[in-house]
Scaffold this active site. Structure first.
Site, PDB file in Angstrom:
ATOM      1  N   MET A  10      -1.699  -2.136   5.539  1.00  0.00           N
ATOM      2  CA  MET A  10      -1.691  -3.552   5.157  1.00  0.00           C
ATOM      3  C   MET A  10      -1.155  -4.419   6.291  1.00  0.00           C
ATOM      4  SD  MET A  10      -2.956  -4.293   2.181  1.00  0.00           S
ATOM      5  CE  MET A  10      -3.053  -3.933   0.432  1.00  0.00           C
ATOM      6  N   HIS A  57      13.811 -14.860  12.763  1.00  0.00           N
ATOM      7  CA  HIS A  57      13.377 -14.883  14.163  1.00  0.00           C
ATOM      8  C   HIS A  57      11.870 -14.946  14.353  1.00  0.00           C
ATOM      9  CE1 HIS A  57      17.359 -13.000  15.800  1.00  0.00           C
ATOM     10  NE2 HIS A  57      17.558 -14.078  15.065  1.00  0.00           N
ATOM     11  N   CYS A  97       0.877  -1.178   0.000  1.00  0.00           N
ATOM     12  CA  CYS A  97       0.000   0.000   0.000  1.00  0.00           C
ATOM     13  C   CYS A  97       0.914   1.228   0.000  1.00  0.00           C
ATOM     14  CB  CYS A  97      -0.978  -0.014   1.170  1.00  0.00           C
ATOM     15  SG  CYS A  97      -0.266   0.087   2.827  1.00  0.00           S
ATOM     16  N   GLY A  98       0.386   2.373   0.312  1.00  0.00           N
ATOM     17  CA  GLY A  98       1.203   3.590   0.281  1.00  0.00           C
ATOM     18  C   GLY A  98       2.340   3.566   1.279  1.00  0.00           C
TER      19      GLY A  98
END
Length: 141
Positions: free
Chosen positions: A71, A98, A65-66
């Site tokens: 997200m 990890h 996304c931007g």
């Protein structure tokens, strides 16, 4: 290994570049994102991708996304998804080593094309270390 990739309107341009890199490395890539810059809602695309990643264990997702923030927040709402927002290669490697991240989040407005390839390489090539990290991940369930 298969990569699902989804994006909103603000991640459209970067998606094409990411898909080409993954394909050139021999990965199967499935496009679940929007295919233009018309405004859409990022949670809808995060949902589609997370469902696919959860259905087919051993495959991965990339959300764009931007900023990558929306997200990553949306994806981490789903049990079994470990989405990592990475803006440089070290975080991408550590998210795999990890945290056994299964979704990589990127922000088109944050990371440049030049660094994206290094981020993808780190995410794709790093294996989960297990051991002491496994019990920590199990606590997330």
């Amino acid at each position: 290994m298969k990569f699902y990739i989804a994006n909103d309107h603000a991640g459209f341009e970067l998606k094409g570049f990411v898909m080409e890199i993954l394909k050139s490395k021999g990965y199967e890539v499935v496009n679940l994102g929007c295919d233009d810059t018309q405004r859409v809602d990022y949670p809808d695309f995060a949902y589609l991708l997370c469902q696919k990643v959860l259905e087919e264990q051993g495959n991965f997702g990339i959300l764009i996304c931007g900023s990558g923030i929306g997200m990553s927040i949306a994806a981490n709402r789903y049990k079994g998804i470990r989405a990592a927002l990475c803006n440089e290669p070290y975080s991408a490697a550590m998210s795999r080593a990890h945290n056994d991240a299964n979704v990589l989040c990127l922000g088109q407005r944050v990371v440049g094309i030049g660094i994206v390839e290094s981020i993808l390489h780190s995410f794709c090539e790093t294996q989960f270390e297990g051991g002491r990290h496994l019990c920590r991940i199990e606590k997330l369930q």
